[in-house]
Write a protein that holds these residues in place. Structure first.
Motif, PDB file in Angstrom:
ATOM      1  N   ASP A   1       0.831  -1.203   0.000  1.00 20.05           N
ATOM      2  CA  ASP A   1       0.000   0.000   0.000  1.00 20.05           C
ATOM      3  C   ASP A   1       0.866   1.254   0.000  1.00 20.05           C
ATOM      4  O   ASP A   1       0.658   2.173  -0.783  1.00 20.05           O
ATOM      5  CB  ASP A   1      -0.979   0.013   1.182  1.00 20.05           C
ATOM      6  CG  ASP A   1      -0.336  -0.244   2.531  1.00 20.05           C
ATOM      7  OD1 ASP A   1       0.876  -0.540   2.585  1.00 20.05           O
ATOM      8  OD2 ASP A   1      -1.045  -0.150   3.545  1.00 20.05           O
ATOM      9  N   MET A   2       1.886   1.272   0.836  1.00 17.17           N
ATOM     10  CA  MET A   2       2.776   2.427   0.898  1.00 17.17           C
ATOM     11  C   MET A   2       3.599   2.571  -0.372  1.00 17.17           C
ATOM     12  O   MET A   2       3.758   3.675  -0.887  1.00 17.17           O
ATOM     13  CB  MET A   2       3.712   2.305   2.097  1.00 17.17           C
ATOM     14  CG  MET A   2       3.145   2.909   3.330  1.00 17.17           C
ATOM     15  SD  MET A   2       4.333   2.904   4.660  1.00 17.17           S
ATOM     16  CE  MET A   2       3.930   1.338   5.378  1.00 17.17           C
ATOM     17  N   HIS A   3       4.118   1.472  -0.870  1.00 18.45           N
ATOM     18  CA  HIS A   3       4.944   1.530  -2.077  1.00 18.45           C
ATOM     19  C   HIS A   3       4.140   2.032  -3.267  1.00 18.45           C
ATOM     20  O   HIS A   3       4.662   2.764  -4.106  1.00 18.45           O
ATOM     21  CB  HIS A   3       5.579   0.164  -2.361  1.00 18.45           C
ATOM     22  CG  HIS A   3       6.718  -0.146  -1.451  1.00 18.45           C
ATOM     23  ND1 HIS A   3       7.985   0.361  -1.643  1.00 18.45           N
ATOM     24  CD2 HIS A   3       6.777  -0.878  -0.320  1.00 18.45           C
ATOM     25  CE1 HIS A   3       8.780  -0.061  -0.677  1.00 18.45           C
ATOM     26  NE2 HIS A   3       8.071  -0.816   0.147  1.00 18.45           N
ATOM     27  N   SER A   4       2.881   1.673  -3.331  1.00 22.49           N
ATOM     28  CA  SER A   4       2.019   2.134  -4.414  1.00 22.49           C
ATOM     29  C   SER A   4       1.846   3.649  -4.346  1.00 22.49           C
ATOM     30  O   SER A   4       1.959   4.347  -5.365  1.00 22.49           O
ATOM     31  CB  SER A   4       0.658   1.441  -4.327  1.00 22.49           C
ATOM     32  OG  SER A   4      -0.227   1.973  -5.271  1.00 22.49           O
ATOM     33  N   VAL A   5       1.584   4.179  -3.166  1.00 24.20           N
ATOM     34  CA  VAL A   5       1.415   5.622  -2.995  1.00 24.20           C
ATOM     35  C   VAL A   5       2.729   6.339  -3.307  1.00 24.20           C
ATOM     36  O   VAL A   5       2.741   7.343  -4.026  1.00 24.20           O
ATOM     37  CB  VAL A   5       0.932   5.959  -1.565  1.00 24.20           C
ATOM     38  CG1 VAL A   5       0.941   7.456  -1.317  1.00 24.20           C
ATOM     39  CG2 VAL A   5      -0.457   5.394  -1.336  1.00 24.20           C
ATOM     40  N   VAL A   6       3.838   5.829  -2.793  1.00 30.12           N
ATOM     41  CA  VAL A   6       5.141   6.458  -3.028  1.00 30.12           C
ATOM     42  C   VAL A   6       5.488   6.434  -4.518  1.00 30.12           C
ATOM     43  O   VAL A   6       6.005   7.421  -5.060  1.00 30.12           O
ATOM     44  CB  VAL A   6       6.247   5.791  -2.176  1.00 30.12           C
ATOM     45  CG1 VAL A   6       7.630   6.225  -2.624  1.00 30.12           C
ATOM     46  CG2 VAL A   6       6.028   6.117  -0.706  1.00 30.12           C
ATOM     47  N   ARG A   7       5.167   5.353  -5.204  1.00 28.91           N
ATOM     48  CA  ARG A   7       5.420   5.262  -6.652  1.00 28.91           C
ATOM     49  C   ARG A   7       4.659   6.372  -7.393  1.00 28.91           C
ATOM     50  O   ARG A   7       5.200   7.035  -8.272  1.00 28.91           O
ATOM     51  CB  ARG A   7       5.014   3.875  -7.153  1.00 28.91           C
ATOM     52  CG  ARG A   7       5.369   3.596  -8.584  1.00 28.91           C
ATOM     53  CD  ARG A   7       5.136   2.151  -9.028  1.00 28.91           C
ATOM     54  NE  ARG A   7       4.103   1.407  -8.331  1.00 28.91           N
ATOM     55  CZ  ARG A   7       4.320   0.484  -7.383  1.00 28.91           C
ATOM     56  NH1 ARG A   7       5.556   0.200  -7.003  1.00 28.91           N
ATOM     57  NH2 ARG A   7       3.316  -0.153  -6.816  1.00 28.91           N
ATOM     58  N   ARG A   8       3.399   6.607  -6.996  1.00 25.88           N
ATOM     59  CA  ARG A   8       2.599   7.667  -7.648  1.00 25.88           C
ATOM     60  C   ARG A   8       3.167   9.054  -7.336  1.00 25.88           C
ATOM     61  O   ARG A   8       3.214   9.926  -8.214  1.00 25.88           O
ATOM     62  CB  ARG A   8       1.137   7.575  -7.200  1.00 25.88           C
ATOM     63  CG  ARG A   8       0.449   6.326  -7.711  1.00 25.88           C
ATOM     64  CD  ARG A   8      -1.063   6.363  -7.530  1.00 25.88           C
ATOM     65  NE  ARG A   8      -1.540   6.868  -6.261  1.00 25.88           N
ATOM     66  CZ  ARG A   8      -2.010   6.114  -5.272  1.00 25.88           C
ATOM     67  NH1 ARG A   8      -2.060   4.795  -5.387  1.00 25.88           N
ATOM     68  NH2 ARG A   8      -2.451   6.671  -4.155  1.00 25.88           N
ATOM     69  N   VAL A   9       3.611   9.264  -6.094  1.00 28.71           N
ATOM     70  CA  VAL A   9       4.190  10.567  -5.731  1.00 28.71           C
ATOM     71  C   VAL A   9       5.497  10.791  -6.491  1.00 28.71           C
ATOM     72  O   VAL A   9       5.751  11.894  -6.987  1.00 28.71           O
ATOM     73  CB  VAL A   9       4.415  10.682  -4.209  1.00 28.71           C
ATOM     74  CG1 VAL A   9       5.187  11.945  -3.859  1.00 28.71           C
ATOM     75  CG2 VAL A   9       3.085  10.660  -3.474  1.00 28.71           C
ATOM     76  N   ARG A  10       6.308   9.763  -6.611  1.00 31.52           N
ATOM     77  CA  ARG A  10       7.557   9.893  -7.380  1.00 31.52           C
ATOM     78  C   ARG A  10       7.262  10.292  -8.822  1.00 31.52           C
ATOM     79  O   ARG A  10       7.958  11.134  -9.400  1.00 31.52           O
ATOM     80  CB  ARG A  10       8.328   8.568  -7.371  1.00 31.52           C
ATOM     81  CG  ARG A  10       9.060   8.289  -6.092  1.00 31.52           C
ATOM     82  CD  ARG A  10       9.724   6.929  -6.155  1.00 31.52           C
ATOM     83  NE  ARG A  10      10.510   6.655  -4.982  1.00 31.52           N
ATOM     84  CZ  ARG A  10      10.701   5.442  -4.484  1.00 31.52           C
ATOM     85  NH1 ARG A  10      10.134   4.382  -5.054  1.00 31.52           N
ATOM     86  NH2 ARG A  10      11.440   5.274  -3.410  1.00 31.52           N
ATOM     87  N   ALA A  11       6.239   9.680  -9.403  1.00 31.13           N
ATOM     88  CA  ALA A  11       5.871  10.010 -10.786  1.00 31.13           C
ATOM     89  C   ALA A  11       5.432  11.470 -10.891  1.00 31.13           C
ATOM     90  O   ALA A  11       5.770  12.164 -11.861  1.00 31.13           O
ATOM     91  CB  ALA A  11       4.761   9.081 -11.267  1.00 31.13           C
ATOM     92  N   LYS A  12       4.709  11.951  -9.894  1.00 30.99           N
ATOM     93  CA  LYS A  12       4.263  13.347  -9.915  1.00 30.99           C
ATOM     94  C   LYS A  12       5.432  14.303  -9.726  1.00 30.99           C
ATOM     95  O   LYS A  12       5.495  15.356 -10.369  1.00 30.99           O
ATOM     96  CB  LYS A  12       3.164  13.574  -8.881  1.00 30.99           C
ATOM     97  CG  LYS A  12       1.876  12.882  -9.297  1.00 30.99           C
ATOM     98  CD  LYS A  12       0.740  13.088  -8.339  1.00 30.99           C
ATOM     99  CE  LYS A  12      -0.501  12.367  -8.878  1.00 30.99           C
ATOM    100  NZ  LYS A  12      -1.691  12.631  -8.071  1.00 30.99           N
TER     101      LYS A  12
END
Length: 168
Positions: free
Chosen positions: A134-145
């Protein structure tokens, strides 16, 4: 002369649910406290119409014992909690609630490693159960942004521990 006890009211302002939960835990020993999302809500509650001189900076989460002093955030990188956007220089990008709450923790303590447990408690409001998807998914999206904005900051994974925000 008889002393008259004076009641006190503590008003906390925290824009995200994670910040409000954290603030409620900190203020739990107070006689009376009110937690609102915006300065305008506090003004409305108090019946104040004038604007304050300058807003107070957001509070940072308590640092882990022995952690090095966090470095200041990269210039012009900011999280606008009222509008739930990430701002880099003159560009903005919308954030989901989870992206906002994760990024808010990291931005206000750049360089500090946030453990999975601590981040999960602050953002999701419950204990981390060992799966980090769950955390890695959110962090992946923030990194992309961050990448879409060409921001001079990135989120580093600290294997088996958590995440930290670092300038590029």
């Amino acid at each position: 002369m008889q002393e008259i006890p004076v009641a006190s009211l503590v008003i906390g302002i925290a824009s995200s649910p994670a910040e409000r939960r954290h603030l409620a835990r900190l203020l739990g020993g107070s006689d009376a406290f009110l937690i609102v999302s915006t300065v305008d809500q506090a003004r409305e509650f108090l019946g104040v119409v004038e604007a304050p001189a300058a807003p107070a900076p957001p509070t940072t989460a308590a640092r882990a014992e022995g952690a090095p002093s966090p470095q200041p955030p990269p210039p012009a990188l900011a999280v606008d909690s009222d509008r739930r956007v990430l701002r880099w220089r003159d560009q903005e990008i919308d954030l989901t609630r989870l992206e906002h709450d994760v990024l808010l923790c990291l931005v206000h303590a750049p360089g500090q490693v946030w453990t999975y447990e601590r981040l999960h408690l602050e953002v999701w409001g419950n204990r981390h159960l060992g799966r980090g998807s769950d955390m890695h998914s959110v962090v992946r999206r923030v990194r992309a942004k961050l990448a879409r904005l060409n921001a001079a900051a990135t989120i580093h994974s600290v294997r088996g521990v958590g995440f930290r925000l670092a300038p590029v």
